[in-house]
Scaffold this motif. Structure first.
Motif, PDB file in Angstrom:
ATOM      1  N   GLY A 164      35.834  50.240  30.272  1.00  0.00           N
ATOM      2  CA  GLY A 164      37.259  50.394  30.475  1.00  0.00           C
ATOM      3  C   GLY A 164      37.887  51.640  29.898  1.00  0.00           C
ATOM      4  N   ALA A 165      39.220  51.576  29.828  1.00  0.00           N
ATOM      5  CA  ALA A 165      40.040  52.751  29.534  1.00  0.00           C
ATOM      6  C   ALA A 165      39.762  53.359  28.167  1.00  0.00           C
ATOM      7  CB  ALA A 165      41.515  52.383  29.643  1.00  0.00           C
ATOM      8  N   ASP A 166      39.517  52.519  27.168  1.00  0.00           N
ATOM      9  CA  ASP A 166      39.341  53.053  25.810  1.00  0.00           C
ATOM     10  C   ASP A 166      37.909  52.933  25.312  1.00  0.00           C
ATOM     11  OD1 ASP A 166      39.170  50.343  25.398  1.00  0.00           O
ATOM     12  OD2 ASP A 166      40.632  50.272  23.759  1.00  0.00           O
ATOM     13  N   GLY A 167      36.975  52.594  26.198  1.00  0.00           N
ATOM     14  CA  GLY A 167      35.572  52.547  25.820  1.00  0.00           C
ATOM     15  C   GLY A 167      35.193  51.362  24.967  1.00  0.00           C
ATOM     16  N   THR A 168      36.036  50.320  24.946  1.00  0.00           N
ATOM     17  CA  THR A 168      35.713  49.105  24.203  1.00  0.00           C
ATOM     18  C   THR A 168      35.675  47.925  25.162  1.00  0.00           C
ATOM     19  OG1 THR A 168      38.014  48.509  23.692  1.00  0.00           O
ATOM     20  CG2 THR A 168      36.899  50.014  22.170  1.00  0.00           C
ATOM     21  N   GLY A 169      34.917  46.909  24.785  1.00  0.00           N
ATOM     22  CA  GLY A 169      34.821  45.759  25.667  1.00  0.00           C
ATOM     23  C   GLY A 169      34.405  44.515  24.917  1.00  0.00           C
ATOM     24  N   VAL A 170      34.201  43.433  25.666  1.00  0.00           N
ATOM     25  CA  VAL A 170      33.694  42.196  25.088  1.00  0.00           C
ATOM     26  C   VAL A 170      32.542  41.689  25.948  1.00  0.00           C
ATOM     27  CG1 VAL A 170      35.875  41.518  24.009  1.00  0.00           C
ATOM     28  CG2 VAL A 170      35.363  40.749  26.330  1.00  0.00           C
ATOM     29  N   VAL A 171      31.595  41.072  25.278  1.00  0.00           N
ATOM     30  CA  VAL A 171      30.540  40.314  25.944  1.00  0.00           C
ATOM     31  C   VAL A 171      30.880  38.851  25.706  1.00  0.00           C
ATOM     32  CG1 VAL A 171      28.071  39.845  26.091  1.00  0.00           C
ATOM     33  CG2 VAL A 171      28.882  42.153  25.520  1.00  0.00           C
ATOM     34  N   GLN A 172      30.986  38.082  26.782  1.00  0.00           N
ATOM     35  CA  GLN A 172      31.567  36.743  26.690  1.00  0.00           C
ATOM     36  C   GLN A 172      30.691  35.711  27.402  1.00  0.00           C
ATOM     37  OE1 GLN A 172      35.503  35.487  28.768  1.00  0.00           O
ATOM     38  NE2 GLN A 172      36.091  36.218  26.728  1.00  0.00           N
ATOM     39  N   LYS A 173      30.533  34.583  26.788  1.00  0.00           N
ATOM     40  CA  LYS A 173      29.763  33.483  27.369  1.00  0.00           C
ATOM     41  C   LYS A 173      30.447  32.954  28.621  1.00  0.00           C
ATOM     42  CE  LYS A 173      26.521  30.227  27.267  1.00  0.00           C
ATOM     43  NZ  LYS A 173      25.081  30.551  27.433  1.00  0.00           N
ATOM     44  N   VAL A 174      29.672  32.715  29.670  1.00  0.00           N
ATOM     45  CA  VAL A 174      30.212  32.113  30.888  1.00  0.00           C
ATOM     46  C   VAL A 174      30.437  30.616  30.648  1.00  0.00           C
ATOM     47  CG1 VAL A 174      29.721  31.507  33.296  1.00  0.00           C
ATOM     48  CG2 VAL A 174      29.182  33.797  32.451  1.00  0.00           C
ATOM     49  N   ILE A 175      31.646  30.154  30.986  1.00  0.00           N
ATOM     50  CA  ILE A 175      31.969  28.737  30.863  1.00  0.00           C
ATOM     51  C   ILE A 175      31.656  28.040  32.180  1.00  0.00           C
ATOM     52  CG2 ILE A 175      33.827  27.050  30.532  1.00  0.00           C
ATOM     53  CD1 ILE A 175      33.013  28.481  27.976  1.00  0.00           C
ATOM     54  N   ASP A 176      30.868  26.982  32.104  1.00  0.00           N
ATOM     55  CA  ASP A 176      30.569  26.170  33.284  1.00  0.00           C
ATOM     56  C   ASP A 176      31.765  25.260  33.544  1.00  0.00           C
ATOM     57  OD1 ASP A 176      29.315  24.813  35.357  1.00  0.00           O
ATOM     58  OD2 ASP A 176      28.256  23.446  34.006  1.00  0.00           O
ATOM     59  N   SER A 177      32.475  25.529  34.647  1.00  0.00           N
ATOM     60  CA  SER A 177      33.703  24.795  34.941  1.00  0.00           C
ATOM     61  C   SER A 177      33.406  23.376  35.409  1.00  0.00           C
ATOM     62  CB  SER A 177      34.501  25.532  36.017  1.00  0.00           C
ATOM     63  OG  SER A 177      35.530  24.718  36.537  1.00  0.00           O
ATOM     64  N   ALA A 178      34.193  22.443  34.901  1.00  0.00           N
ATOM     65  CA  ALA A 178      34.026  21.037  35.281  1.00  0.00           C
ATOM     66  C   ALA A 178      34.616  20.725  36.644  1.00  0.00           C
ATOM     67  CB  ALA A 178      34.662  20.131  34.224  1.00  0.00           C
ATOM     68  N   ASP A 179      35.618  21.519  37.079  1.00  0.00           N
ATOM     69  CA  ASP A 179      36.317  21.194  38.320  1.00  0.00           C
ATOM     70  C   ASP A 179      36.376  22.339  39.323  1.00  0.00           C
ATOM     71  OD1 ASP A 179      38.096  22.877  37.075  1.00  0.00           O
ATOM     72  OD2 ASP A 179      39.659  21.373  36.752  1.00  0.00           O
ATOM     73  N   GLY A 180      35.770  23.482  38.980  1.00  0.00           N
ATOM     74  CA  GLY A 180      35.750  24.609  39.902  1.00  0.00           C
ATOM     75  C   GLY A 180      37.096  25.285  40.076  1.00  0.00           C
ATOM     76  N   LEU A 181      37.975  25.166  39.080  1.00  0.00           N
ATOM     77  CA  LEU A 181      39.325  25.700  39.202  1.00  0.00           C
ATOM     78  C   LEU A 181      39.681  26.612  38.028  1.00  0.00           C
ATOM     79  CD1 LEU A 181      41.206  22.414  40.198  1.00  0.00           C
ATOM     80  CD2 LEU A 181      40.635  24.310  41.735  1.00  0.00           C
ATOM     81  N   VAL A 182      40.486  27.633  38.325  1.00  0.00           N
ATOM     82  CA  VAL A 182      41.152  28.430  37.300  1.00  0.00           C
ATOM     83  C   VAL A 182      42.539  27.848  37.101  1.00  0.00           C
ATOM     84  CG1 VAL A 182      42.177  30.668  36.778  1.00  0.00           C
ATOM     85  CG2 VAL A 182      39.889  30.550  37.762  1.00  0.00           C
ATOM     86  N   HIS A 183      42.867  27.501  35.875  1.00  0.00           N
ATOM     87  CA  HIS A 183      44.163  26.911  35.551  1.00  0.00           C
ATOM     88  C   HIS A 183      45.030  27.942  34.847  1.00  0.00           C
ATOM     89  CE1 HIS A 183      42.614  22.739  36.207  1.00  0.00           C
ATOM     90  NE2 HIS A 183      41.468  23.319  35.863  1.00  0.00           N
ATOM     91  N   ARG A 184      46.308  27.978  35.199  1.00  0.00           N
ATOM     92  CA  ARG A 184      47.245  28.898  34.567  1.00  0.00           C
ATOM     93  C   ARG A 184      48.557  28.178  34.293  1.00  0.00           C
ATOM     94  NH1 ARG A 184      47.778  34.887  35.046  1.00  0.00           N
ATOM     95  NH2 ARG A 184      49.825  35.448  34.271  1.00  0.00           N
ATOM     96  N   ILE A 185      49.062  28.334  33.083  1.00  0.00           N
ATOM     97  CA  ILE A 185      50.373  27.789  32.732  1.00  0.00           C
ATOM     98  C   ILE A 185      51.291  28.943  32.375  1.00  0.00           C
ATOM     99  CG2 ILE A 185      51.686  26.324  31.158  1.00  0.00           C
ATOM    100  CD1 ILE A 185      49.241  24.613  30.759  1.00  0.00           C
ATOM    101  N   GLU A 186      52.399  29.058  33.100  1.00  0.00           N
ATOM    102  CA  GLU A 186      53.438  30.032  32.785  1.00  0.00           C
ATOM    103  C   GLU A 186      54.468  29.378  31.883  1.00  0.00           C
ATOM    104  OE1 GLU A 186      53.853  33.177  33.415  1.00  0.00           O
ATOM    105  OE2 GLU A 186      52.228  33.578  34.826  1.00  0.00           O
ATOM    106  N   MET A 187      54.950  30.149  30.905  1.00  0.00           N
ATOM    107  CA  MET A 187      55.860  29.604  29.899  1.00  0.00           C
ATOM    108  C   MET A 187      57.139  30.428  29.804  1.00  0.00           C
ATOM    109  SD  MET A 187      54.091  27.040  28.511  1.00  0.00           S
ATOM    110  CE  MET A 187      54.714  26.741  26.835  1.00  0.00           C
ATOM    111  N   LEU A 188      58.236  29.743  29.499  1.00  0.00           N
ATOM    112  CA  LEU A 188      59.473  30.375  29.059  1.00  0.00           C
ATOM    113  C   LEU A 188      59.658  29.932  27.616  1.00  0.00           C
ATOM    114  CD1 LEU A 188      61.777  29.700  32.155  1.00  0.00           C
ATOM    115  CD2 LEU A 188      60.491  31.785  31.632  1.00  0.00           C
TER     116      LEU A 188
END
Length: 295
Positions: free
Chosen positions: A166-190
């Protein structure tokens, strides 16, 4: 009332700005991409600023806008200005490494991650976490630069070819999560209250799950569902908002197949106001958003 709206994407805030004006509020759009113009506005007497800069720069936009926004937001706050989604929220939103640390610090489940700043460290990090893994630029929006690796051999090949940090030459290596329901969940907040929540099907090899019309990986398909999130998960996301000092924003998570619990992986202080879903929501999200930030 006289306010400024700081933005970076050429179209995502147009409707919002027009609606502010229709409420009789004096509003000045400020494109963070034009640093000279942005700095001139520091001397203006606005009641407050609304930060609408995507902390992870949107596809096709210069990655420097995230850093430019950080500098401007800090300057505004040091000079005593009130900012909706200020420097702390923006800085955490612009760092996947910081987001992981925040989730873990709150006692929330998050994918195992190791931060790297050299490509030669990626393989060692993956060996420690265990495959499959994702490599992600620390700063990057719209799923850019994210890649999945199921074996060390494939990862070694990618590192030798030049892996994207990426832009600043830093990154993360992250474990893949095995999804239980095959969905990406998102909650928007105020603040600490739920605004609305969405679900999208996970698609192989795709990492852009933006909820805005025309931004979703399934653009043109009715794949985005409005849902009612569990109260206990809303409470957890509210704690994220407080920890990040965020006024508005969203959090994404997967349901971990091993535990049945949410695994939080993304905090975005840029509120993606979903379009075309007013009937399902039972309200106009732009008007509700403005009711909140203007008061």
């Amino acid at each position: 009332m006289n306010i400024a709206v700081l933005f970076e994407h050429p179209t995502w805030s147009i409707d919002l700005i027009e609606r502010i004006g229709r409420r009789g509020v004096a509003v000045t759009p400020v494109d963070v991409g034009d640093d000279a113009v942005a700095e001139l506005h520091l001397s203006r007497d606005f009641d407050f600023w609304i930060n609408r800069v995507n902390a992870m720069p949107s596809a096709g936009r210069p990655p420097s806008v995230a850093a430019a926004a950080s500098h401007l937001l800090l300057s505004l706050e040091l000079s005593g200005r009130r900012v909706i989604n200020g420097f702390r929220a923006h800085s955490i939103g612009a760092s996947k490494s910081a987001q992981g640390a925040m989730f873990s610090g709150l006692g929330l489940h998050a994918p195992a991650s190791i931060s790297v700043h050299r490509s030669i460290d990626v393989c060692a990090a993956a060996a420690q976490i265990g495959f499959p893994v994702l490599t992600k630029p620390n700063i990057g929006g719209s799923g850019s630069g994210i890649a999945r690796f199921d074996s060390m051999a494939k990862l070694v090949e990618a590192v030798a070819a030049g892996i994207d940090l990426g832009a600043d030459g830093t990154g993360v290596v992250q474990k893949v999560i095995d999804s239980a329901d095959g969905l990406v969940h998102r909650i928007e907040m105020l603040g600490t209250e739920s605004f609305y929540a969405t679900e999208q099907p996970i698609q192989d090899g795709a990492f852009n799950y933006c909820a805005v019309e025309g931004c979703s990986i399934a653009a043109g398909k009715d794949s985005l569902a409005i849902v009612s999130p569990p109260a206990e998960i809303v409470e957890q996301v509210a704690r994220v908002m407080l920890a990040a000092s965020a006024d508005v924003g969203g959090v994404e998570y997967l349901i971990d197949n091993r535990t049945g619990e949410p695994s939080f992986y993304d905090f975005n202080p840029f509120s993606n106001i979903v379009e075309g879903k007013n009937q399902e929501l039972g309200f106009d999200p732009v008007e509700v958003y403005l009711d909140y930030v203007l008061r």
